[in-house]
Motif scaffolding. Structure first.
Motif, PDB file in Angstrom:
ATOM      1  N   LYS A  61       0.873  -1.186   0.000  1.00  0.00           N
ATOM      2  CA  LYS A  61       0.000   0.000   0.000  1.00  0.00           C
ATOM      3  C   LYS A  61       0.902   1.225   0.000  1.00  0.00           C
ATOM      4  O   LYS A  61       1.696   1.431   0.920  1.00  0.00           O
ATOM      5  N   THR A  62       0.802   2.016  -1.070  1.00  0.00           N
ATOM      6  CA  THR A  62       1.628   3.223  -1.164  1.00  0.00           C
ATOM      7  C   THR A  62       0.751   4.463  -1.137  1.00  0.00           C
ATOM      8  O   THR A  62      -0.414   4.424  -1.527  1.00  0.00           O
ATOM      9  N   VAL A  63       1.340   5.557  -0.686  1.00  0.00           N
ATOM     10  CA  VAL A  63       0.607   6.823  -0.699  1.00  0.00           C
ATOM     11  C   VAL A  63       0.548   7.343  -2.137  1.00  0.00           C
ATOM     12  O   VAL A  63      -0.456   7.862  -2.595  1.00  0.00           O
ATOM     13  N   PHE A  64       1.647   7.207  -2.848  1.00  0.00           N
ATOM     14  CA  PHE A  64       1.719   7.647  -4.240  1.00  0.00           C
ATOM     15  C   PHE A  64       1.487   6.440  -5.136  1.00  0.00           C
ATOM     16  O   PHE A  64       2.022   5.365  -4.869  1.00  0.00           O
ATOM     17  N   GLU A  65       0.735   6.633  -6.200  1.00  0.00           N
ATOM     18  CA  GLU A  65       0.521   5.517  -7.115  1.00  0.00           C
ATOM     19  C   GLU A  65       1.541   5.503  -8.240  1.00  0.00           C
ATOM     20  O   GLU A  65       1.652   4.544  -8.977  1.00  0.00           O
ATOM     21  N   LYS A  76       9.222  13.041   4.667  1.00  0.00           N
ATOM     22  CA  LYS A  76       8.190  13.989   5.125  1.00  0.00           C
ATOM     23  C   LYS A  76       6.794  13.371   5.074  1.00  0.00           C
ATOM     24  O   LYS A  76       6.004  13.543   5.989  1.00  0.00           O
ATOM     25  N   THR A  77       6.497  12.689   3.988  1.00  0.00           N
ATOM     26  CA  THR A  77       5.165  12.101   3.836  1.00  0.00           C
ATOM     27  C   THR A  77       4.925  11.062   4.920  1.00  0.00           C
ATOM     28  O   THR A  77       3.867  11.051   5.562  1.00  0.00           O
ATOM     29  N   ALA A  78       5.913  10.195   5.139  1.00  0.00           N
ATOM     30  CA  ALA A  78       5.769   9.146   6.155  1.00  0.00           C
ATOM     31  C   ALA A  78       5.597   9.775   7.542  1.00  0.00           C
ATOM     32  O   ALA A  78       4.783   9.311   8.343  1.00  0.00           O
ATOM     33  N   GLU A  79       6.336  10.847   7.799  1.00  0.00           N
ATOM     34  CA  GLU A  79       6.208  11.520   9.106  1.00  0.00           C
ATOM     35  C   GLU A  79       4.813  12.141   9.278  1.00  0.00           C
ATOM     36  O   GLU A  79       4.225  12.100  10.358  1.00  0.00           O
ATOM     37  N   MET A  80       4.302  12.710   8.186  1.00  0.00           N
ATOM     38  CA  MET A  80       2.965  13.315   8.226  1.00  0.00           C
ATOM     39  C   MET A  80       1.912  12.236   8.531  1.00  0.00           C
ATOM     40  O   MET A  80       1.015  12.427   9.356  1.00  0.00           O
ATOM     41  N   ILE A  81       2.038  11.092   7.884  1.00  0.00           N
ATOM     42  CA  ILE A  81       1.091   9.989   8.095  1.00  0.00           C
ATOM     43  C   ILE A  81       1.202   9.469   9.531  1.00  0.00           C
ATOM     44  O   ILE A  81       0.201   9.214  10.189  1.00  0.00           O
ATOM     45  N   LYS A  82       2.419   9.358   9.997  1.00  0.00           N
ATOM     46  CA  LYS A  82       2.650   8.892  11.373  1.00  0.00           C
ATOM     47  C   LYS A  82       1.910   9.811  12.356  1.00  0.00           C
ATOM     48  O   LYS A  82       1.223   9.344  13.263  1.00  0.00           O
ATOM     49  N   LYS A  83       2.027  11.114  12.141  1.00  0.00           N
ATOM     50  CA  LYS A  83       1.359  12.077  13.034  1.00  0.00           C
ATOM     51  C   LYS A  83      -0.157  11.940  12.953  1.00  0.00           C
ATOM     52  O   LYS A  83      -0.860  11.983  13.965  1.00  0.00           O
ATOM     53  N   GLU A  84      -0.669  11.799  11.734  1.00  0.00           N
ATOM     54  CA  GLU A  84      -2.126  11.663  11.552  1.00  0.00           C
ATOM     55  C   GLU A  84      -2.642  10.399  12.238  1.00  0.00           C
ATOM     56  O   GLU A  84      -3.712  10.393  12.837  1.00  0.00           O
ATOM     57  N   ILE A 144      -4.074  15.392  -0.526  1.00  0.00           N
ATOM     58  CA  ILE A 144      -4.646  15.125   0.805  1.00  0.00           C
ATOM     59  C   ILE A 144      -5.554  13.888   0.747  1.00  0.00           C
ATOM     60  O   ILE A 144      -5.555  13.056   1.645  1.00  0.00           O
ATOM     61  N   ALA A 145      -6.301  13.778  -0.351  1.00  0.00           N
ATOM     62  CA  ALA A 145      -7.223  12.638  -0.504  1.00  0.00           C
ATOM     63  C   ALA A 145      -6.457  11.314  -0.455  1.00  0.00           C
ATOM     64  O   ALA A 145      -6.930  10.340   0.132  1.00  0.00           O
ATOM     65  N   ASN A 146      -5.253  11.289  -1.055  1.00  0.00           N
ATOM     66  CA  ASN A 146      -4.438  10.063  -1.036  1.00  0.00           C
ATOM     67  C   ASN A 146      -4.025   9.708   0.384  1.00  0.00           C
ATOM     68  O   ASN A 146      -4.022   8.541   0.762  1.00  0.00           O
ATOM     69  N   ILE A 147      -3.660  10.720   1.156  1.00  0.00           N
ATOM     70  CA  ILE A 147      -3.235  10.470   2.550  1.00  0.00           C
ATOM     71  C   ILE A 147      -4.412   9.933   3.346  1.00  0.00           C
ATOM     72  O   ILE A 147      -4.275   8.966   4.099  1.00  0.00           O
ATOM     73  N   LYS A 148      -5.580  10.565   3.162  1.00  0.00           N
ATOM     74  CA  LYS A 148      -6.773  10.121   3.913  1.00  0.00           C
ATOM     75  C   LYS A 148      -7.099   8.662   3.580  1.00  0.00           C
ATOM     76  O   LYS A 148      -7.357   7.846   4.461  1.00  0.00           O
ATOM     77  N   GLN A 149      -7.059   8.361   2.290  1.00  0.00           N
ATOM     78  CA  GLN A 149      -7.359   6.997   1.850  1.00  0.00           C
ATOM     79  C   GLN A 149      -6.331   6.014   2.431  1.00  0.00           C
ATOM     80  O   GLN A 149      -6.684   4.934   2.894  1.00  0.00           O
ATOM     81  N   PHE A 150      -5.084   6.418   2.428  1.00  0.00           N
ATOM     82  CA  PHE A 150      -4.018   5.565   2.942  1.00  0.00           C
ATOM     83  C   PHE A 150      -4.235   5.287   4.435  1.00  0.00           C
ATOM     84  O   PHE A 150      -4.138   4.139   4.884  1.00  0.00           O
ATOM     85  N   ILE A 151      -4.565   6.332   5.181  1.00  0.00           N
ATOM     86  CA  ILE A 151      -4.775   6.166   6.629  1.00  0.00           C
ATOM     87  C   ILE A 151      -5.978   5.256   6.896  1.00  0.00           C
ATOM     88  O   ILE A 151      -5.917   4.384   7.770  1.00  0.00           O
ATOM     89  N   ASP A 152      -7.033   5.411   6.115  1.00  0.00           N
ATOM     90  CA  ASP A 152      -8.209   4.530   6.270  1.00  0.00           C
ATOM     91  C   ASP A 152      -7.816   3.074   6.026  1.00  0.00           C
ATOM     92  O   ASP A 152      -8.264   2.173   6.730  1.00  0.00           O
ATOM     93  N   GLU A 153      -6.958   2.879   5.010  1.00  0.00           N
ATOM     94  CA  GLU A 153      -6.518   1.510   4.703  1.00  0.00           C
ATOM     95  C   GLU A 153      -5.654   0.934   5.819  1.00  0.00           C
ATOM     96  O   GLU A 153      -5.775  -0.232   6.164  1.00  0.00           O
ATOM     97  N   VAL A 154      -4.801   1.773   6.381  1.00  0.00           N
ATOM     98  CA  VAL A 154      -3.958   1.314   7.496  1.00  0.00           C
ATOM     99  C   VAL A 154      -4.851   0.860   8.648  1.00  0.00           C
ATOM    100  O   VAL A 154      -4.656  -0.209   9.225  1.00  0.00           O
TER     101      VAL A 154
END
Ligand code: ZN
Length: 327
Positions: free
Chosen positions: A227-231, A270-278, A241-251
């Motif tokens: 599962k990647t944030v970027f396709e 940076k992206t991984a850190e942002m997801i970690k925080k979310e 932002i929509a990709n991050i939200k979808q990724f977090i829902d999948e996690v």
């Protein structure tokens, strides 16, 4: 101190950009780190191998300069990855080279490309038929996943293609190259068996990856899902932002959740850190670990003599942290 600095500087300029010094050896230029390392393993002390990318340079957007092309004319062999990774080889370089004895070899010539599982721009399905060495993939260079080398099985097939070229250029040393290639393929196979064992015994089959889509071939070998944030197959896609939200829902929906989020090499995660925080806001704690995509290496990695196998070993250690239930 001055001498030490001078030596270091010398060392750095010698390993990149495909500038060749010694007229008597077989001169090989590799466009990407995997085939650079494979060529060194097979050729040993009988060849001079250089990496076209300078340390840390992003490989997908790389194009050679006019000076690079002048240098390339002094090589005996150019090992490129494939036309999806380096579309400029067949589109630009093949016609610009004056040295007609120079061999251009597609290191992926024996590899079967995977079909995309999501829509990439201008996707076609019949393109891999034309992926032979010397053919022109004019239609679109982004059709198929270029990251073939992330599979250890494919690495072995790249070794076969490189060995074949070495024997053609230097048949007198055929036995030497063949033995080196065999020894090296045994090591690739041994590590592959360890990965198989790790994933077969893991309750999770999903790698959570905060980077671009690099691991398709690796995942395919072990029946994993990534599962990647970027396709995108290149790291230059804009993050939505929509990709991050979808990724977090999948996690959050993972049945056998493994609290490790992987990020890629040569960038600030940076992206991984942002997801970690979310995720933390939602009460989920994840650890960040790197999975090296092996496109290129940093200056310090190069100075530490990293290899394809040592980087893959590093990936094994980091994946073990996520996939071994006893860790
Ligand atoms: Zn990539």
């Amino acid at each position: 101190m001055t001498i030490l600095l001078a030596l270091t500087a010398c060392k750095n300029t010698n390993v990149n950009a495909c500038q060749f010094n010694d007229e008597d050896t077989i001169k090989i230029c590799a466009t990407l780190f995997p085939q650079y390392d494979f060529a060194k393993q097979i050729g040993g002390d009988r060849v001079e191998v250089k990496l076209l990318l300078k340390p840390g340079v992003e490989s997908h957007s790389f194009e050679p300069t006019a000076a690079d092309i002048v240098n390339l004319n002094h090589a005996d062999l150019i090992l490129y990855t494939n036309s999806y990774m380096e579309p400029w080889i067949e589109k630009r370089l093949a016609n610009a080279l004056e040295n007609k004895n120079l061999m251009l070899v597609n290191s992926s010539k024996y590899i079967e490309y995977l079909e995309s599982d999501h829509d990439h721009e201008n996707d076609h399905n019949d393109e891999e038929e034309h992926e032979d060495e010397g053919e022109h993939g004019e239609e679109d260079e982004h059709l198929l996943d270029p990251h073939v080398w992330t599979s250890l099985h494919n690495a072995s097939l790249m070794v076969d293609a490189i060995l074949e070229a070495f024997i053609q250029i230097d048949p007198d040393n055929s036995d030497y190259y063949t033995q080196n290639a065999k020894n090296y393929k045994d090591k690739l196979e041994a590590l592959d068996a360890r990965f198989k064992d790790l994933f077969e015994n893991s309750p999770s089959k999903t790698i959570l990856h905060g980077g671009h889509a690099t691991l398709g071939y690796f995942a395919h070998d072990y029946d994993l899902t990534v599962k990647t944030v970027f396709e995108s197959y290149s790291p230059n896609e804009e993050l939505k932002i929509a990709n991050i939200k979808q990724f977090i829902d999948e996690v959050k929906s993972q049945a056998n959740f493994i609290p490790v989020l992987y990020y890629e090499e040569l960038i600030q995660p940076k992206t991984a850190e942002m997801i970690k925080k979310e995720l933390e806001k939602g009460g989920i704690t994840v650890e960040l670990k790197m999975l090296h995509g092996l496109h290129n290496v940093s200056k310090s990695e190069l100075e530490n003599n990293v290899s394809y196998l040592s980087l893959m070993e590093g990936n094994y250690t980091n994946l073990k942290a996520g996939f071994d239930k006893d860790e």
